[in-house]
Structure formats: C-alpha cells, structure tokens
Design a protein around this motif. Structure first.
Motif, PDB file in Angstrom:
ATOM      1  N   SER A   1      75.071   0.063 -44.614  1.00 51.72           N
ATOM      2  CA  SER A   1      75.194   1.198 -45.408  1.00 51.72           C
ATOM      3  C   SER A   1      75.391   2.563 -44.591  1.00 51.72           C
ATOM      4  O   SER A   1      74.669   2.235 -43.380  1.00 51.72           O
TER       5      SER A   1
ATOM      6  N   ASP B   1      73.873   0.307 -39.597  1.00 51.92           N
ATOM      7  CA  ASP B   1      75.233   0.158 -39.517  1.00 51.92           C
ATOM      8  C   ASP B   1      75.447   0.215 -37.844  1.00 51.92           C
ATOM      9  O   ASP B   1      74.850   0.651 -37.075  1.00 51.92           O
TER      10      ASP B   1
ATOM     11  N   MET C   1      75.463  -5.043 -49.562  1.00 47.85           N
ATOM     12  CA  MET C   1      76.673  -4.256 -48.836  1.00 47.85           C
ATOM     13  C   MET C   1      77.101  -3.014 -49.577  1.00 47.85           C
ATOM     14  O   MET C   1      77.386  -2.987 -51.149  1.00 47.85           O
TER      15      MET C   1
ATOM     16  N   SER D   1      79.551   3.302 -46.997  1.00 48.37           N
ATOM     17  CA  SER D   1      80.410   3.198 -46.429  1.00 48.37           C
ATOM     18  C   SER D   1      81.793   3.550 -45.343  1.00 48.37           C
ATOM     19  O   SER D   1      81.428   4.008 -44.466  1.00 48.37           O
TER      20      SER D   1
ATOM     21  N   THR E   1      82.260  -1.930 -46.376  1.00 44.37           N
ATOM     22  CA  THR E   1      81.625  -2.683 -45.246  1.00 44.37           C
ATOM     23  C   THR E   1      82.232  -3.894 -44.586  1.00 44.37           C
ATOM     24  O   THR E   1      82.917  -4.637 -45.001  1.00 44.37           O
TER      25      THR E   1
ATOM     26  N   ALA F   1      80.417   1.168 -43.155  1.00 40.34           N
ATOM     27  CA  ALA F   1      79.153   1.067 -41.815  1.00 40.34           C
ATOM     28  C   ALA F   1      79.390  -0.685 -41.614  1.00 40.34           C
ATOM     29  O   ALA F   1      80.518  -1.143 -42.437  1.00 40.34           O
ATOM     30  N   ARG F   2      78.969  -1.240 -40.626  1.00 39.61           N
ATOM     31  CA  ARG F   2      78.884  -2.769 -40.494  1.00 39.61           C
ATOM     32  C   ARG F   2      77.920  -3.090 -39.931  1.00 39.61           C
ATOM     33  O   ARG F   2      76.997  -2.540 -39.635  1.00 39.61           O
TER      34      ARG F   2
END
Length: 528
Positions: A146, A118, A168, A148, A172, A150-151
C-alpha cells in the motif's frame, strides 16, 4: 442540741433536692440522647448497606467481565509502515516491534500485527532476519502492499510470502525476485519469456504446484556455478514460504527464475495473496472473523473492537537509517580520515582530531551493517595514502595520480551490492576524486613555486651579503646584518658604519672583509 438537729435536717433536704434534680435532668434529656444514639445507629446501618451494595455491584461487574471478557474491551493492532529499500534500519525496526509484541503477557498481546510496505527490494541479510522474525511470531502478521501504485519487488515478494496474511491495494505490483547480484534474471532454456506468457500461464491458481515442471528452475548451462548456487538457494527459500502459507508455488519460482511480476488482481486470482484492500483499515475490517493458519492451530481473528495504532520509528532507528545510507557513510569516512590527518599535521586545539575520530567511528559502525567489499576499502585507503605521500614526498605527480585512480576505483567497488539504494552515487565519487586531483595539483604547483624562489635563510643568504660595522674594530667586533647584530672577525681594520662583505659563517661569528665605503643612508638592512 437544737442547732445540731437543724443542721442534720438541712443536710437531708439538700441531698433530696440534688437527687431530684438528677432525676429531672435524666427525664428531660433522655429523649435527646435517644435521638442522637438512634441517628448514629442509622448512619452506621446506611454505611453498611452502601458497602454491601457496592460489593455486590463490583462482584457482579467482575462476574460479567469474566463471562464476557471482550464485550467492551478495545483491541489495539500495531501498524508498522516502511518505504524504500530493505536494509539494516528497516530490519531493526520490524524485528524489534515483532519481538516486543510477542514478549508481552498473553492478556496484553495484540490479536494481529499489520505491516504496510512499498519497497523495490533490499539486502539479503536484512531480508532473512525479517523473515525469521515473522516465521517465529506467535501473533499473526498481515502484510499489505500500500498505497495504490506501491510495489513489493524482489525482497518485498519474499516478505509477502512469509506473512500469515498477504494483501495488496489496487494498482500495486509484486514479483521480480531474481537475485540482482547475478547480473539480471536467468531465463532457463526452452522456457517462454514473461512477455510471451499469458496471464493464465503465469501461475497455478490452486497453488498446489502439481503441474510444475522442475526443468524450469534449472539455470542455463552457460551460467557459472556461483550463479546456480544463488539461484537455487533463492528458489528453495521462496518455495518453502509458498508451501508453508499454501500459496502459489509456480509463480513464486518464476518470480525468481524469470523475474515474473503480477498485479494485485492477478495475484488474488492466482492465489498469491489473500485479499485486496484499499488501505489498512479496509484490510482490518475484512480480516474480522477469518481463520489464520498458525501451523499448529487454526486461529479465528476477532477484531470487532480493534483499532489500528501506528508505531513510528524511534530516533535510534532514524539515526541508523541515516548513517547506513552509503553516501552518508562514505562522506563520514572521508571526514574521519582527513580530520585525523589534519590533526597530525597541525596539532593544537584538537577540533579536527575529535571530529575526525567521531566521524570515522560512526562510518565504521555503518559499514559493519552494510555489505562492504574489503578490496574496495583497501584501494580507497591506498589511494588516500598515496595522496598524502604526494604532499610530503613530491614525486612529480606519480603518487598523486596513482592515488586518485586507486581512490576512485575503491569507491566504486566499496559497496558489495547491486541494489541501487545501497550503492554510492557516481557523481559523489567523481566530485571527491576531482577534488583529490585538484588538491594534488595545488600541492605540486605550490612546491614548484617554492623551488623557484630564492632562499631566505641559511648560509646561502648570509654568505655574500653585506653588513654594516656597528663600531669600528681591528680584529673582532660587531656588525649589523638584516637588523641583527652578529659577532664578526676581520683581517683588516674597519671603522664605524663601514660596509663589509660576509665571507663565511662559523656558528654565531661572521668572517667579513671591508668593501669600498658607501654612505650609510644608501644601505637598507645591510643590502644595496
């Protein structure tokens, strides 16, 4: 004669009795001896049979293990987790784990490495070393964005493209991979913005890149040459990764040139990722039996008995992560510089010097891992030098004000990165600068007060003062001045307890002259 015959007869009878007794003992104890011998032989036979049975069982187990090596073997899959900006600490953590796994013997290597992340992005230098380790790995590596929410922005998108398997979690995002040092994404001319493009326009689902318009990656004409170089390098890097992993090339380019982003569902539909998984365990279950392209071969993942083993960061990695925080490194550098200066000002036990030296060395180690602007570092050192000069050579605030300005500008320019997590906090810079200004102001105020005070030592204090004659003398004697006995000469006779005026000083001798006599009790330390 008769006696001899009798003795011989008794001797033969004794031999016969002895022989008879031996025969009787053998017949009596032979069954017991036979039983003992039989028992011993039976035990030896049973022991031999047991050894043979054990050997047979072991041989069968070995044959079974050879024919079915993975039937009862539990496989461990290392799970690597990082959050936040990608920097030296994250790079050292991932590279060390990947390298150690690949250096294990073939029979002990894990079937898969899994990375969950993340991240908002990070340093280009750290990103390149991580991707090099991933590409050189002979063990397949799966990356999962991960949990949910996250990026995998900027540098995280590059890592996701570099991994053998990309996944993913729901809700995300990824993308926005434009080099931020360029001052924001560069939109090519005649190219629709991300807001105006439809989801269908934001990627080629088959990932072939055949419909890619090469004009889309050409920077605008008003961009500088350096911006074009940085942009083209970033585009070429992510295109190479997308081509290697057979994923969407078009979106990879637009993630760099237009800062395009995608959700997990859109990324899966456009062949940017391979799976959508709720967590690492879900992804591990989905990967069982799938095929992974390792470049020179197609590897089938057998993960029936695999379990995830979290590999935590070591204390060394945590230490590197702490000192490579730009704010921490900045404070350590200040502690080091001022600690060493304080040691030179007041040499003694050496606590300040030792603390300053340790802090400065740690700060220098952290700076060599971070992107440092040496012009900013030079301005900081100049500012500190001017502040120190102000305290030693008063310049009515010129050195102090100039030093504070140079120090503040150097602190702002110190970090050569636009990534927010790798820049020094502006409130911290402001607090340190204000502290330096207040210190300079305190030094100036103290010096001004010292200049206004009357002298307390030297000829300015002695000449013109009044002393008391200790014992009367005609030419030479002793006087008391401020509780000290001085040798004195006078061209006029004096008497005991008489007040005299100091006219001059010649080394340790005072030249005095008598004044009008006053009672001794009215004189305190030789003064009125």
């Amino acid at each position: 004669m008769t006696a001899q015959l009798t003795s011989a007869r008794w001797a033969r009878k004794s031999e016969w009795l002895t022989h008879r007794r031996q025969i009787n003992w053998q017949w009596t104890h032979r069954p017991q001896a036979n039983e003992i011998i039989t028992s011993i032989i039976g035990l030896l036979v049973m022991l031999l049979l047991t050894i043979c049975a054990s050997s047979t069982a072991m041989a069968q187990a070995k044959i079974h293990a050879i024919t079915e090596p993975q039937a009862h073997t539990q496989q461990n899959v290392p799970l690597l987790r990082f959050e936040g900006a990608i920097g030296p600490a994250v790079s050292e953590y991932l590279i060390s784990e990947i390298t150690q796994a690949n250096q294990l013997p073939l029979s002990q290597r894990p079937p898969l490495l899994m990375i969950t992340m993340d991240t908002p992005g990070g340093l280009v230098s750290s990103l390149r070393t991580i991707n090099q380790a991933i590409l050189a790995s002979t063990i397949p590596i799966a990356c999962l964005v991960s949990p949910s929410g996250a990026r995998a922005m900027s540098a995280g998108t590059y890592i996701l493209y570099a991994c053998h398997v990309a996944a993913m979690a729901p809700a995300t995002t990824l993308g926005a991979a434009t080099p931020v040092k360029m001052g924001g994404p560069i939109s090519p001319p005649n190219t629709p913005s991300p807001k105006d493009s439809t989801p269908a326009d934001r990627g080629d689902k088959n990932g072939s890149g055949e419909n890619n318009n090469r004009d889309k990656i050409t920077p605008s004409d008003n961009g500088s040459a350096m911006e074009r170089k940085v942009l083209n390098d970033a585009v070429a890097s992510i295109r190479a990764l997308a081509t290697l992993r057979k994923r969407n090339i078009d979106f990879a380019e637009r993630a760099v040139t237009e800062a395009a982003t995608l959700t997990a569902t859109e990324a899966l539909a456009q062949n940017v990722i391979n799976f959508i998984a709720d967590d690492a365990a879900d992804l591990l279950a989905q990967l069982n039996g799938t095929h992974v392209d390792m470049g020179d071969k197609l590897l089938t993942l057998t993960l029936d008995n695999a379990q995830l083993i979290a590999h935590q960061r070591s204390w060394r990695n945590h230490f590197i992560a702490t000192i490579t925080d730009p704010n921490v490194a900045y404070i350590l550098m200040l502690i080091g510089i001022y600690g060493i200066l304080l040691e030179f000002y007041s040499p003694g036990v050496g606590v300040a010097g030792v603390t300053g030296a340790i802090s400065l060395l740690i700060a220098l180690y952290a700076f060599q891992l971070l992107p440092i602007n040496y012009v900013g570092l030079g301005l900081m050192l100049l500012g500190i030098s001017l502040l120190v000069a102000e305290s030693m050579v008063p310049s009515f605030g010129i050195f102090g004000l100039g030093g504070a300005v140079a120090f503040a500008l150097g602190s702002i320019f110190l970090m050569d990165s636009e990534v927010e997590d790798f820049s020094i906090s502006l409130p911290l810079i402001g607090a340190v600068t204000v502290t330096a200004l207040l210190f300079s102001l305190w030094v100036l105020t103290t010096l001004w007060r010292q200049r206004q005070r009357k002298p307390v030592s030297g000829d300015d204090v002695i000449v013109g003062a009044q002393a008391i004659v200790v014992e009367g003398f005609i030419e030479k004697g002793f006087v008391s001045l401020d509780g000290e006995h001085w040798a004195a000469v006078s061209d006029k006779p004096t008497h005991t307890a008489q007040r005299v005026l100091v006219l001059a000083r010649d080394h340790l001798t005072l030249k005095v002259t008598p004044t009008s006599a006053l009672p001794a009790k009215e004189i305190i330390n030789g003064r009125n």
